[in-house]
Scaffold this active site. Structure first.
Site, PDB file in Angstrom:
ATOM      1  CD  GLU A 186     -11.700  10.866   8.842  1.00 22.89           C
ATOM      2  OE1 GLU A 186     -12.395  11.879   8.691  1.00 22.89           O
ATOM      3  OE2 GLU A 186     -11.183  10.582   9.929  1.00 22.89           O
ATOM      4  N   GLY A 192      -7.349   4.965  11.488  1.00 18.23           N
ATOM      5  CA  GLY A 192      -7.926   4.084  10.463  1.00 18.23           C
ATOM      6  C   GLY A 192      -9.356   4.419  10.106  1.00 18.23           C
ATOM      7  CE  LYS A 240      -1.950   6.093  13.133  1.00 21.02           C
ATOM      8  NZ  LYS A 240      -2.024   4.732  13.653  1.00 21.02           N
TER       9      LYS A 240
HETATM   10  P1  NDP Z   1       1.783  -1.617   1.860  1.00 26.97           P
HETATM   11  O1  NDP Z   1       3.260  -1.731   2.005  1.00 26.97           O
HETATM   12  O2  NDP Z   1       0.950  -2.817   2.106  1.00 26.97           O
HETATM   13  O3  NDP Z   1       1.444  -1.057   0.419  1.00 26.97           O
HETATM   14  C1  NDP Z   1       2.236  -0.109  -0.255  1.00 26.97           C
HETATM   15  C2  NDP Z   1       2.208  -0.466  -1.730  1.00 26.97           C
HETATM   16  O4  NDP Z   1       2.859   0.565  -2.451  1.00 26.97           O
HETATM   17  C3  NDP Z   1       2.952  -1.775  -2.037  1.00 26.97           C
HETATM   18  O5  NDP Z   1       2.161  -2.556  -2.898  1.00 26.97           O
HETATM   19  C4  NDP Z   1       4.226  -1.274  -2.732  1.00 26.97           C
HETATM   20  O6  NDP Z   1       4.737  -2.191  -3.658  1.00 26.97           O
HETATM   21  C5  NDP Z   1       3.719  -0.048  -3.430  1.00 26.97           C
HETATM   22  N1  NDP Z   1       4.777   0.877  -3.805  1.00 26.97           N
HETATM   23  C6  NDP Z   1       5.940   1.136  -3.164  1.00 26.97           C
HETATM   24  N2  NDP Z   1       6.641   2.072  -3.844  1.00 26.97           N
HETATM   25  C7  NDP Z   1       5.911   2.401  -4.936  1.00 26.97           C
HETATM   26  C8  NDP Z   1       6.090   3.304  -6.023  1.00 26.97           C
HETATM   27  N3  NDP Z   1       7.179   4.054  -6.138  1.00 26.97           N
HETATM   28  N4  NDP Z   1       5.137   3.358  -6.982  1.00 26.97           N
HETATM   29  C9  NDP Z   1       4.020   2.607  -6.884  1.00 26.97           C
HETATM   30  N5  NDP Z   1       3.797   1.729  -5.868  1.00 26.97           N
HETATM   31  C10 NDP Z   1       4.722   1.642  -4.912  1.00 26.97           C
HETATM   32  O7  NDP Z   1       1.351  -0.418   2.821  1.00 26.97           O
HETATM   33  P2  NDP Z   1      -0.078  -0.172   3.479  1.00 26.97           P
HETATM   34  O8  NDP Z   1      -1.143  -0.386   2.486  1.00 26.97           O
HETATM   35  O9  NDP Z   1      -0.152  -0.877   4.778  1.00 26.97           O
HETATM   36  O10 NDP Z   1       0.029   1.376   3.854  1.00 26.97           O
HETATM   37  C11 NDP Z   1      -0.156   2.391   2.895  1.00 26.97           C
HETATM   38  C12 NDP Z   1      -0.281   3.722   3.611  1.00 26.97           C
HETATM   39  O11 NDP Z   1      -1.419   3.692   4.463  1.00 26.97           O
HETATM   40  C13 NDP Z   1       0.907   4.058   4.534  1.00 26.97           C
HETATM   41  O12 NDP Z   1       1.110   5.449   4.514  1.00 26.97           O
HETATM   42  C14 NDP Z   1       0.414   3.634   5.903  1.00 26.97           C
HETATM   43  O13 NDP Z   1       1.047   4.321   6.948  1.00 26.97           O
HETATM   44  C15 NDP Z   1      -1.040   4.022   5.799  1.00 26.97           C
HETATM   45  N6  NDP Z   1      -1.939   3.309   6.693  1.00 26.97           N
HETATM   46  C16 NDP Z   1      -1.897   1.952   6.784  1.00 26.97           C
HETATM   47  C17 NDP Z   1      -2.779   1.291   7.592  1.00 26.97           C
HETATM   48  C18 NDP Z   1      -2.796  -0.196   7.692  1.00 26.97           C
HETATM   49  O14 NDP Z   1      -3.596  -0.716   8.466  1.00 26.97           O
HETATM   50  N7  NDP Z   1      -1.962  -0.917   6.973  1.00 26.97           N
HETATM   51  C19 NDP Z   1      -3.774   2.031   8.379  1.00 26.97           C
HETATM   52  C20 NDP Z   1      -3.744   3.452   8.203  1.00 26.97           C
HETATM   53  C21 NDP Z   1      -2.841   4.064   7.382  1.00 26.97           C
HETATM   54  P3  NDP Z   1       5.826  -3.280  -3.144  1.00 26.97           P
HETATM   55  O15 NDP Z   1       5.117  -4.123  -2.147  1.00 26.97           O
HETATM   56  O16 NDP Z   1       6.215  -3.990  -4.379  1.00 26.97           O
HETATM   57  O17 NDP Z   1       6.942  -2.476  -2.526  1.00 26.97           O
HETATM   58  N1  HSE Z   2       0.609   0.741  12.157  1.00 25.74           N
HETATM   59  C1  HSE Z   2      -0.600   1.462  12.416  1.00 25.74           C
HETATM   60  C2  HSE Z   2      -1.235   0.903  13.670  1.00 25.74           C
HETATM   61  C3  HSE Z   2      -1.524   1.314  11.249  1.00 25.74           C
HETATM   62  O1  HSE Z   2      -0.792  -0.137  14.171  1.00 25.74           O
HETATM   63  O2  HSE Z   2      -2.143   1.514  14.190  1.00 25.74           O
HETATM   64  C4  HSE Z   2      -2.672   2.257  11.336  1.00 25.74           C
HETATM   65  O3  HSE Z   2      -2.292   3.576  11.179  1.00 25.74           O
END
Ligand code: NDP
Ligand code: HSE
Length: 436
Positions: A129, A134, A205
Site C-alpha cells: 500500500e 504514501g 507508482k
Molecule cells: P531511509 O534511507 O530513510 O531508510 C532506509 C534505512 O535502511 C536506513 O536506516 C538504512 O541504514 C537502512 N539500511 C540500508 N541497507 C540496509 C541493510 N542491508 N540492512 C538493514 N538496513 C539497511 O529510507 P526511507 O525510510 O525514506 O524509505 C524506505 C522505503 O520506503 C524506500 O523504498 C522508499 O522508496 C519508500 N518510501 C519512502 C517514503 C518517504 O516519504 N520517505 C514514502 C513512500 C515510500 P543507513 O542509513 O545506515 O544506510
Molecule cells: N520521493 C517520494 C515522493 C516519496 O517525493 O513522493 C514518496 O514515495
C-alpha cells in the site's frame, strides 16, 4: 492471543514512523486486528541509531538475514529501498514462508512480476500500500473498492517532491535547487533525488497502479518518462494566463489499441480539484465506468503518513493469516490466470491535447503558415495567445492549445513548423489533459 511478531528491515524515515505509530496506537490497532502486532526485531546497518530509537523495546541487529531466518517472525517489513539487497531479502523472506510488507515502489514496479510469482507459489502475501501515494489508500481502492468497475483511466500527482518544488517555485519564486534541498530535509525525496525530478519515482507508482487497475503485468520499462528539469518558468506563467496549471502527472489509460503509460509535466484546467493540490500533497483521480470520477487526496510522503499505509498492510496481513491463499485478494487484483498481456502503446500512439510555445517573427503570414501545417496533420487549434512583441524586438511568443490528436501527428507538425524561416529556436510542447 500471542501478538503477531514482525521483523523490521530498515529503520530510517519510514521505518522510524512505523515503530512510533505502532507503539502510540497499539491499543486501537489491536482492537482492529484482533491481536497485538509487535516489532520483534529491527535490522539496520546503523545499529547505534536504531537502538536509540527502539529504546530496548525490540531487539536490534545489523544482519537482516538473521531476521528472515528467525522462526519466531511471521511478517517481514522491508523498508530499506532500492532493488539491490532489498530484492534479495524480499525473495529470501518469501522462500522462508514469511509474509512481506514493503513501501518499495522501485522494487515492485521493476521486479513485481517475479516477486508475486514467488509469493503465489509459496502461498504468502506481499502487501505494498505504501508504495503508491504514501498515506493515501489508493492500492486498497483500486484492488477492492473499485472492483466492480472497468477502470478507464488514472491520473495522479504521485510524487510529493516534484509537486512541492513546482508549488514553491510558483508561489514563492524560489529556485529549483533551494526547494529540492528543502524537500530532502523534510524526508520527501528519494535517496537518489534524480528518481523524483526525472519522473522515475512517479513512473514506478503509475506502473503499479496500471497493473492492478487493468490486470496487466508490471511493465515499468515500457513507461514513457519525462521529469520537471526541462520545464521553463515562462510556460508555468503562460499556462496560468490560459486557465491551466502545470503538474507532473502519472497517467495510465485503457484504449481499444492498448494501454497508455506515461509520466510528464501536464497542463490541467485550474478549475479541476486536482490542479489545486499543492506542496508535497498527492492526489489520484480514477475514472471507472460505473462509479465515474473519484479522487483520492492526502500526504504522499513523509515518516508517519507512509507508516500509516505500512501499518494498514500489517493489519490486513494479520487478519488474513489463517485464510486460504486462494481466497485472498490476488496480488495484482486479478486472478493470476486472468492477467492479460495488453500492449503498452509507444508514445507516438497516445492521444492527448497539447500546449505549444513558438518563438516567431512578428510579421504578416506567420500565423497562417503555422496553422496550415497543423491542419495538414489533422491538428485542430483550441486556443491561441500571442504576446505583443517587446519594444525593439522583432520576435514574439505564440502560444497555442490544441484539441486531442495522436502524438505522432503533433511531432510531424512541429518538425515542419520548426523548418519555417520565421520560427526561431525549439518549439516547446507540453501535453494537456482535461480530466473530464
Ligand atoms: P531511509 O534511507 O530513510 O531508510 C532506509 C534505512 O535502511 C536506513 O536506516 C538504512 O541504514 C537502512 N539500511 C540500508 N541497507 C540496509 C541493510 N542491508 N540492512 C538493514 N538496513 C539497511 O529510507 P526511507 O525510510 O525514506 O524509505 C524506505 C522505503 O520506503 C524506500 O523504498 C522508499 O522508496 C519508500 N518510501 C519512502 C517514503 C518517504 O516519504 N520517505 C514514502 C513512500 C515510500 P543507513 O542509513 O545506515 O544506510
Ligand atoms: N520521493 C517520494 C515522493 C516519496 O517525493 O513522493 C514518496 O514515495
Amino acid at each position: 492471543m500471542k501478538p503477531i511478531q514482525v521483523g523490521l528491515l530498515g529503520i530510517g524515515t519510514v521505518g522510524g514512523g512505523v515503530f512510533t505509530v505502532l507503539e502510540r496506537n497499539q491499543d486501537e490497532i489491536q482492537r482492529r486486528a484482533g491481536r497485538g502486532i509487535r516489532i520483534h526485531t529491527v535490522a539496520d546497518l546503523n545499529v547505534e541509531r536504531a537502538k536509540e530509537l527502539v529504546k530496548g523495546r525490540s531487539e536490534v541487529v545489523s544482519d537482516a538475514r538473521a531476521v528472515i531466518k528467525d522462526p519466531e517472525i511471521d511478517i517481514v517489513i522491508e523498508l530499506i529501498g532500492g532493488y539491490g539487497i532489498a530484492k534479495d531479502l524480499v525473495l529470501e523472506a518469501i522462500a522462508a514462508g514469511k509474509h512481506v510488507v514493503t513501501a518499495n515502489k522501485a522494487l515492485i514496479a521493476v521486479h513485481g512480476n517475479e516477486i508475486f510469482k514467488a509469493a503465489h507459489d509459496k502461498g504468502v502475501m506481499v502487501a505494498f500500500e505504501a508504495a503508491v501515494a504514501g498515506g493515501i489508500p489508493i492500492i486498497k481502492a483500486l484492488r477492492e473498492g473499485l472492483t466492480a468497475n472497468r477502470i478507464q483511466w488514472i491520473a495522479g500527482i504521485i510524487n510529493g517532491t516534484t509537486n512541492f518544488i513546482l508549488s514553491e517555485m510558483r508561489d514563492k519564486g524560489l529556485d529549483f535547487a533551494t526547494v529540492l534541498k528543502e524537500a530532502q530535509r523534510l524526508g520527501y525525496a528519494e535517496a537518489d533525488p534524480t528518481f523524483d525530478i526525472e519522473g522515475i519515482d512517479a513512473a514506478h507508482k503509475v506502473t503499479i497502479m496500471s497493473a492492478i487497475a487493468f490486470g496487466i503485468p508490471m511493465q515499468f520499462e515500457k513507461a514513457h518518462v519525462e521529469g520537471i528539469t526541462k520545464l521553463d518558468a515562462i510556460d508555468i506563467r503562460y499556462a496560468e494566463q490560459l486557465g491551466y496549471r502545470i503538474k507532473l502527472l502519472g497517467i495510465t489509460k485503457k484504449t481499444p489499441s492498448g494501454v497508455e503509460l506515461r509520466v510528464h509535466p501536464t497542463l490541467i484546467p485550474t478549475k479541476r480539484l486536482i490542479a489545486n493540490v499543492e506542496g508535497a500533497m498527492n492526489a489520484v483521480q480514477v475514472f471507472g465506468d460505473a462509479v465515474g470520477t473519484t479522487l483520492y487526496y492526502g500526504k504522499g510522503a513523509g515518516s508517519e503518513p507512509t507508516a500509516s499505509a505500512v501499518i494498514a498492510d500489517l493489519v490486513d496481513v494479520t487478519r488474513l493469516l489463517t485464510s486460504d491463499p486462494e481466497n485472498r485478494v490476488p496480488h495484482l487484483a486479478f486472478q493470476p490466470d486472468a492477467v492479460h498481456n495488453t500492449p503498452i502503446l509507444p508514445i507516438g500512439e497516445i492521444t492527448t491535447s497539447y500546449y505549444l510555445r513558438l518563438r516567431v517573427d512578428d510579421q504578416a503570414g506567420v500565423l497562417a503558415d503555422i496553422t496550415k501545417i497543423l491542419a495538414s496533420h489533422g491538428v485542430s487549434i483550441d486556443a491561441l495567445l500571442q504576446k505583443e512583441a517587446d519594444e525593439g524586438e522583432s520576435q514574439t511568443d505564440l502560444i497555442m492549445l490544441t484539441h486531442e490528436t495522436k502524438e505522432k501527428n503533433m511531432l510531424a507538425a512541429i518538425a515542419e513548423i520548426q523548418d519555417l524561416s520565421t520560427v526561431a529556436g525549439e518549439a516547446v510542447k507540453i501535453r494537456l489533459e482535461n480530466l473530464s
